[in-house]
Design a protein around this motif. Structure first.
Motif, short mmCIF file in Angstrom:
data_model
loop_
_atom_site.label_atom_id
_atom_site.label_comp_id
_atom_site.label_asym_id
_atom_site.label_seq_id
_atom_site.Cartn_x
_atom_site.Cartn_y
_atom_site.Cartn_z
N GLY A 1 0.79 -1.22 0.00
CA GLY A 1 0.00 0.00 0.00
C GLY A 1 0.81 1.27 0.00
O GLY A 1 0.27 2.35 0.21
N PRO B 1 3.41 4.12 -1.90
CA PRO B 1 3.41 4.71 -3.25
C PRO B 1 4.26 3.91 -4.23
O PRO B 1 5.28 3.31 -3.85
CB PRO B 1 4.01 6.09 -3.03
CG PRO B 1 3.87 6.37 -1.59
CD PRO B 1 3.91 5.06 -0.90
N THR B 2 3.85 3.90 -5.48
CA THR B 2 4.66 3.30 -6.54
C THR B 2 5.29 4.41 -7.37
O THR B 2 4.74 5.51 -7.48
CB THR B 2 3.79 2.41 -7.45
OG1 THR B 2 2.74 3.22 -8.00
CG2 THR B 2 3.20 1.25 -6.67
N GLY C 1 2.19 6.68 -8.04
CA GLY C 1 0.87 6.06 -7.97
C GLY C 1 0.56 5.55 -6.57
O GLY C 1 1.40 5.61 -5.66
N ASN C 2 -0.63 5.02 -6.42
CA ASN C 2 -1.06 4.39 -5.17
C ASN C 2 -0.90 5.32 -3.97
O ASN C 2 -0.36 4.94 -2.93
CB ASN C 2 -0.30 3.08 -4.93
CG ASN C 2 -1.01 2.19 -3.93
OD1 ASN C 2 -2.23 2.15 -3.90
ND2 ASN C 2 -0.25 1.50 -3.11
N ASP D 1 -3.01 8.83 -1.99
CA ASP D 1 -4.15 9.76 -1.94
C ASP D 1 -3.69 10.99 -1.16
O ASP D 1 -3.60 10.97 0.06
CB ASP D 1 -5.33 9.08 -1.24
CG ASP D 1 -6.53 10.01 -1.09
OD1 ASP D 1 -6.45 11.17 -1.56
OD2 ASP D 1 -7.54 9.57 -0.50
#
Ligand SMILES: [Fe+2]
Length: 295
Positions: free
Chosen positions: A16, A18-19, A32-33, A35
């Motif tokens: 979970g 960030p990518t 990505g990933n 919020d």
């Protein structure tokens, strides 16, 4: 921080976190990933921060932030700072700038809000301690044009011939808000602005305080090289900028609504591509993190 291979992707994290998807030449990366409307964990921040140092320009897609969340994310990187140009200052939040050609009635002003953003520059190099990073979000984008372009000044410096590096050794450059306005054909600097930002001197090659990498430190806020004639100074700075903005050093960001993007002002130049400001609506909100004195 050890020297990093810029095109080495960090592994996507299944837990979970960030990518990181780097651009093909390693300059610029999409995160990505994550919020950003919510507070981010220290572990997530660590990954983002390392990617920031490695790739210099980061893009986060689909982040419908408000100004408070925008500021909260930026504060993870350090204290925020306002801007001497009060005409773009947010009505209620002095550390948020709004660059928009959209009027309250929904029509356009017909002009891009700040001509100085259309030419290559690094943010606030006209102050003694220029910005570390600038973080933008995009409530409205132009359908055609309005991309933001970035140039990798560390890679551009590294590729210079040794003779040019020798010539740059020890050179200092005056950076000046007033002169910058004149060069970009913007309205003249006000008395208050000139008082707040008198000319300053910075090295033409700066050493990154976190990575140790050397980078060219030039752009539209430069006025002249200390001790040089105006003509020789203009000519050498133009030569360096022409070199540093060749295609192999450029990352082009094509905006989508609700993008968040950030860049390292200590190792990049950027500019906005022109667009039809009479017919296209474009708005970005900007928050800036304070940096330290270049050396
Ligand atoms: Fe800028």
């Amino acid at each position: 921080m050890p020297e990093l291979a810029a095109n080495t992707a960090l592994p996507a994290n299944a837990a979970g976190l960030p990518t990181i998807t780097p651009d093909e030449n390693g300059f610029g990366a999409e995160i990505g990933n994550i919020d950003l409307t919510q507070p981010i964990s220290d572990a997530a921040f660590e990954i983002i921060h390392e990617a920031f140092l490695r790739h210099k320009v980061l893009v986060f897609r689909g982040q419908p932030l408000d100004d408070a969340a925008h500021q909260a994310f930026a504060q993870r990187f350090g204290p925020l700072e306002g801007h001497i140009n009060v005409s773009t200052r947010h009505a209620k939040l002095p550390q948020v700038q709004v660059f928009s050609n959209v009027k309250a009635d929904g029509t356009t002003t017909g002009v891009h809000p700040e001509k100085g953003t259309l030419v290559w520059h690094t943010d606030k190099s006209y102050v003694a301690e220029p910005s570390l990073t600038t973080i933008l979000r995009s409530p409205a984008i132009a359908k055609k044009g309005g991309d933001t372009l970035f140039a990798d000044m560390a890679r551009a410096y590294g590729d210079l011939p040794q003779a040019t590096k020798d010539r740059l050794e020890g050179l200092m450059c005056v950076h000046d808000w007033k002169r910058s306005r004149e060069k970009s054909n913007e309205r003249p600097a006000t008395e208050d602005e000139m008082r707040a930002a008198p000319p300053v001197v910075h090295p033409m090659v700066r050493t990154h305080p976190e990575t140790g990498a050397k980078a060219l430190y030039i752009g539209n806020h430069t006025a002249c090289i200390v001790g040089w004639s105006w003509a020789d100074s203009d000519s050498f700075i133009a030569e360096l900028e022409t070199h540093a903005t060749q295609p192999q050093y450029i990352y082009r960001h094509k905006w989508q609504v609700d993008d968040v993007m950030m860049w390292d002002n200590r190792a990049t130049l950027h500019c906005v591509e022109p667009y039809d400001a009479a017919n296209e609506k474009r708005a970005v909100h900007r928050v800036v993190v304070k940096g330290d004195r270049p050396y």
